[in-house]
Write an enzyme that holds these catalytic residues in place. Structure first.
Site, PDB file in Angstrom:
ATOM      1  N   ASN A  67      50.739  37.210  46.707  1.00 49.30           N
ATOM      2  CA  ASN A  67      49.407  36.630  46.914  1.00 49.30           C
ATOM      3  C   ASN A  67      49.223  36.106  48.328  1.00 49.30           C
ATOM      4  OD1 ASN A  67      48.221  37.278  44.553  1.00 49.30           O
ATOM      5  ND2 ASN A  67      48.198  35.203  43.699  1.00 49.30           N
TER       6      ASN A  67
ATOM      7  N   VAL B  20      44.387  34.722  31.808  1.00 53.66           N
ATOM      8  CA  VAL B  20      45.722  35.340  31.782  1.00 53.66           C
ATOM      9  C   VAL B  20      46.218  35.461  30.341  1.00 53.66           C
ATOM     10  CG1 VAL B  20      48.145  35.062  32.427  1.00 53.66           C
ATOM     11  CG2 VAL B  20      46.343  34.589  34.101  1.00 53.66           C
TER      12      VAL B  20
ATOM     13  N   PHE C 284      49.704  39.863  37.880  1.00 51.98           N
ATOM     14  CA  PHE C 284      49.022  40.165  39.145  1.00 51.98           C
ATOM     15  C   PHE C 284      47.587  40.582  38.848  1.00 51.98           C
ATOM     16  CE2 PHE C 284      52.932  39.758  41.400  1.00 51.98           C
ATOM     17  CZ  PHE C 284      53.914  40.219  40.532  1.00 51.98           C
TER      18      PHE C 284
ATOM     19  N   CYS D 288      43.153  31.669  42.622  1.00 51.40           N
ATOM     20  CA  CYS D 288      44.565  31.993  42.876  1.00 51.40           C
ATOM     21  C   CYS D 288      44.987  31.863  44.344  1.00 51.40           C
ATOM     22  CB  CYS D 288      44.868  33.404  42.378  1.00 51.40           C
ATOM     23  SG  CYS D 288      44.735  33.576  40.608  1.00 51.40           S
TER      24      CYS D 288
HETATM   25  C1  UDX Z   1      44.042  37.550  43.256  1.00 51.13           C
HETATM   26  C2  UDX Z   1      45.058  38.680  43.417  1.00 51.13           C
HETATM   27  O1  UDX Z   1      44.391  39.834  43.886  1.00 51.13           O
HETATM   28  C3  UDX Z   1      45.716  38.980  42.075  1.00 51.13           C
HETATM   29  O2  UDX Z   1      46.710  39.970  42.219  1.00 51.13           O
HETATM   30  C4  UDX Z   1      46.365  37.722  41.543  1.00 51.13           C
HETATM   31  O3  UDX Z   1      46.951  37.922  40.320  1.00 51.13           O
HETATM   32  C5  UDX Z   1      45.332  36.628  41.432  1.00 51.13           C
HETATM   33  O4  UDX Z   1      44.705  36.418  42.687  1.00 51.13           O
HETATM   34  P1  UDX Z   1      41.554  37.295  42.384  1.00 51.13           P
HETATM   35  O5  UDX Z   1      41.700  35.831  42.552  1.00 51.13           O
HETATM   36  O6  UDX Z   1      40.852  37.821  41.194  1.00 51.13           O
HETATM   37  O7  UDX Z   1      43.027  37.997  42.422  1.00 51.13           O
HETATM   38  O8  UDX Z   1      40.759  37.779  43.678  1.00 51.13           O
HETATM   39  P2  UDX Z   1      40.834  39.022  44.657  1.00 51.13           P
HETATM   40  O9  UDX Z   1      40.127  40.187  44.092  1.00 51.13           O
HETATM   41  O10 UDX Z   1      42.196  39.182  45.097  1.00 51.13           O
HETATM   42  O11 UDX Z   1      39.955  38.420  45.870  1.00 51.13           O
HETATM   43  C6  UDX Z   1      40.387  37.223  46.482  1.00 51.13           C
HETATM   44  C7  UDX Z   1      39.397  36.816  47.563  1.00 51.13           C
HETATM   45  O12 UDX Z   1      39.494  37.704  48.663  1.00 51.13           O
HETATM   46  C8  UDX Z   1      37.950  36.834  47.110  1.00 51.13           C
HETATM   47  O13 UDX Z   1      37.270  35.734  47.680  1.00 51.13           O
HETATM   48  C9  UDX Z   1      37.432  38.166  47.686  1.00 51.13           C
HETATM   49  O14 UDX Z   1      36.063  38.157  47.936  1.00 51.13           O
HETATM   50  C10 UDX Z   1      38.216  38.233  48.997  1.00 51.13           C
HETATM   51  N1  UDX Z   1      38.407  39.600  49.500  1.00 51.13           N
HETATM   52  C11 UDX Z   1      39.109  40.502  48.760  1.00 51.13           C
HETATM   53  C12 UDX Z   1      37.870  39.940  50.759  1.00 51.13           C
HETATM   54  O15 UDX Z   1      37.239  39.130  51.428  1.00 51.13           O
HETATM   55  N2  UDX Z   1      38.092  41.209  51.230  1.00 51.13           N
HETATM   56  C13 UDX Z   1      38.798  42.149  50.534  1.00 51.13           C
HETATM   57  O16 UDX Z   1      38.964  43.274  51.027  1.00 51.13           O
HETATM   58  C14 UDX Z   1      39.323  41.783  49.244  1.00 51.13           C
END
Ligand code: UDX
Length: 438
Positions: A210, A14, A154, A262
């Site tokens: 989130n 971040v 985000f 997160c």
């Molecule tokens: C997340 C939020 O998206 C972001 O806005 C915030 O600032 C931080 O947390 P991130 O932790 O990078 O970001 O992961 P993200 O891409 O959101 O995926 C989170 C989890 O959900 C992962 O394990 C991913 O594999 C899973 N996921 C995501 C799914 O299983 N299906 C989807 O369609 C999207």
């Protein structure tokens, strides 16, 4: 455009993304970290996180003289004679006792700079912090001439630079309108919608957003289970759902559950926040429970596929794991659903061999204990009773599934991400088992 003197304290994904991107928007940025070796590496342009475009932005910022790295917050305060006009707090707020966010690092930095901040400076909380932290920070500062605002990020791992420079919105909250507007103005060139509000609301936007994303995923994973039981197709179901603009197609991809640094932390912090306000947030409780169940469901799919029966023993069954990181595009293993499934398979006595494009075999991560990590998917598959796809790395789609079929002892693939083209796997001789794809 106003060029501001900005200090960023903390250079994790971040802080470093914030510093480098604000410098790319034309501001003068000094980034501070307590880790001397890391500061030295950053000064050499060495970035130790996998974030596309970040190393280039850091190099550009340093070359243009708009981005500097210093050791410690005090040095950042003294970087220019006038001091910073805005100071971003981007330090870790790890999950503390009982799931409450641990603010000790935030408070230590505030204490360190309390008297060094120039009059009129704005302190910005960018780390994910519980509701009320901006107020607490202002109390700790005890400076009438320094304002505190909340400006949550985000950013997604693996696309942080893109997300910063192409935000869906900017959220700034504070009790002093002009201070909030000055922080919002830093992002003016991005042309994004801006929500100007009070600090508690801005702080809650982060958790609420989130938790909603996690809830959407738990919901689609539960619908996928229903598809398995009713003989429906989750891909068609989510497509049908997603055309409704009130739902949208994003974040409807079923999988082995959600994880990362997160969503797990923020959902449990939201539960704590609600409990502390005497409100039982059942929806979030159910969201977390559904996620825990989803990981167990993946194990039962593997058990049924390998033993041919529910409750069959996986003891000493060799299982190949394709993907170990919490999602594709990152080397981050924190709260990875893949590793949660691996731990359950290990508890069931299975022998695990894992391959992940972002990981080296000698990666010391504690959560990899019990998984033999290799750097070749074909080697991982050798003599395996099943291949389990756990992270949606695109490269798995273009593997030679016929060659894999010769290497495994049972050509069965459990695709927990519905990543592969079933026809390709089947042409290679594999039985393909997806999620919500009976
Ligand atoms: C997340 C939020 O998206 C972001 O806005 C915030 O600032 C931080 O947390 P991130 O932790 O990078 O970001 O992961 P993200 O891409 O959101 O995926 C989170 C989890 O959900 C992962 O394990 C991913 O594999 C899973 N996921 C995501 C799914 O299983 N299906 C989807 O369609 C999207």
């Amino acid at each position: 455009m106003f060029v501001r003197r900005i200090a960023v304290v903390g250079t994790g994904y971040v802080g470093l993304t914030t510093g480098a991107c604000l410098a790319s928007l034309g501001h003068d940025v000094v980034c501070a970290d307590v880790d001397a070796a890391k500061v030295e590496r950053l000064r050499r342009g060495e970035i130790d996180i996998l974030e596309p475009g970040l190393a280039e932005l850091v190099a550009e910022g340093m070359a243009a003289g708009r981005l500097t790295f210093v050791l410690g917050a005090t040095s950042a305060m003294r970087h220019t004679a006038e001091g910073p006009e805005v100071m971003f707090l981007c330090v870790p707020t790890p999950m503390g006792v009982g799931g409450v966010a641990d603010l000790s690092i935030v408070e230590a930095v505030v204490e360190e700079v309390r008297e060094l901040l120039p009059p009129g400076c704005v302190v910005v909380n960018k780390s994910t912090v519980p509701v009320g932290t901006a107020e607490r920070t202002a109390e700790l500062l005890a400076r009438d001439d320094v304002a505190v605002v909340s400006n949550p990020e985000f950013l997604r791992e693996g696309s942080a630079v893109y997300d910063f420079l192409n935000p869906d919105r900017i959220v700034v909250g504070g009790s002093q309108q002009d201070a909030a507007e000055r922080v919002a103005a830093l992002y003016a060139r991005l042309g994004a919608p801006t929500v100007l509000t009070d600090a508690p609301s801005a702080e809650l936007v982060k958790y609420a957003a989130n938790c909603f994303l996690a809830m959407k995923l738990s919901y689609v994973n539960a619908v996928a289970e229903l598809c398995d039981r009713l003989g429906a197709d989750i891909t068609d179901v989510t497509e049908g759902m997603g055309y409704d603009k009130r739902i949208g197609q994003a974040f409807l991809q079923p999988g082995p559950g959600w994880g990362g640094s997160c969503l797990p932390k923020d959902t449990s912090a939201m539960l704590q926040l609600a409990d502390a306000a005497d409100f039982e947030f059942r929806l979030i409780r159910a969201t977390i429970d559904t996620n825990t169940r989803q990981r167990q469901r993946m194990v039962e799919k593997v058990r049924l596929a390998v033993t041919g029966k529910r409750g069959g023993s996986l003891s000493h069954k060799r299982i190949a794991l394709f993907g170990l990181t919490f999602k594709a595009g990152t080397d981050d293993l924190r709260d990875s659903p893949a590793l949660a499934v691996a731990a359950l398979l290990r508890q069931a006595g299975a022998d695990l061999v894992g391959y992940d494009p972002a990981l080296r075999p000698d990666n010391p991560h504690p959560d990899l204990t019990g998984v033999t990590v290799v750097d070749d998917p074909y080697l991982a598959a050798k003599d395996a009773e099943a291949v389990v796809v756990l992270t949606e790395w695109p490269e798995f789609r273009s593997l030679d599934w016929s060659r894999l079929a010769e290497s495994v002892s049972r050509p069965t693939v459990i695709d927990t991400r519905n990543l592969l083209d079933p026809a390709v796997a089947r042409r290679g001789g594999f039985e393909w088992i997806g999620i919500g794809k009976s």
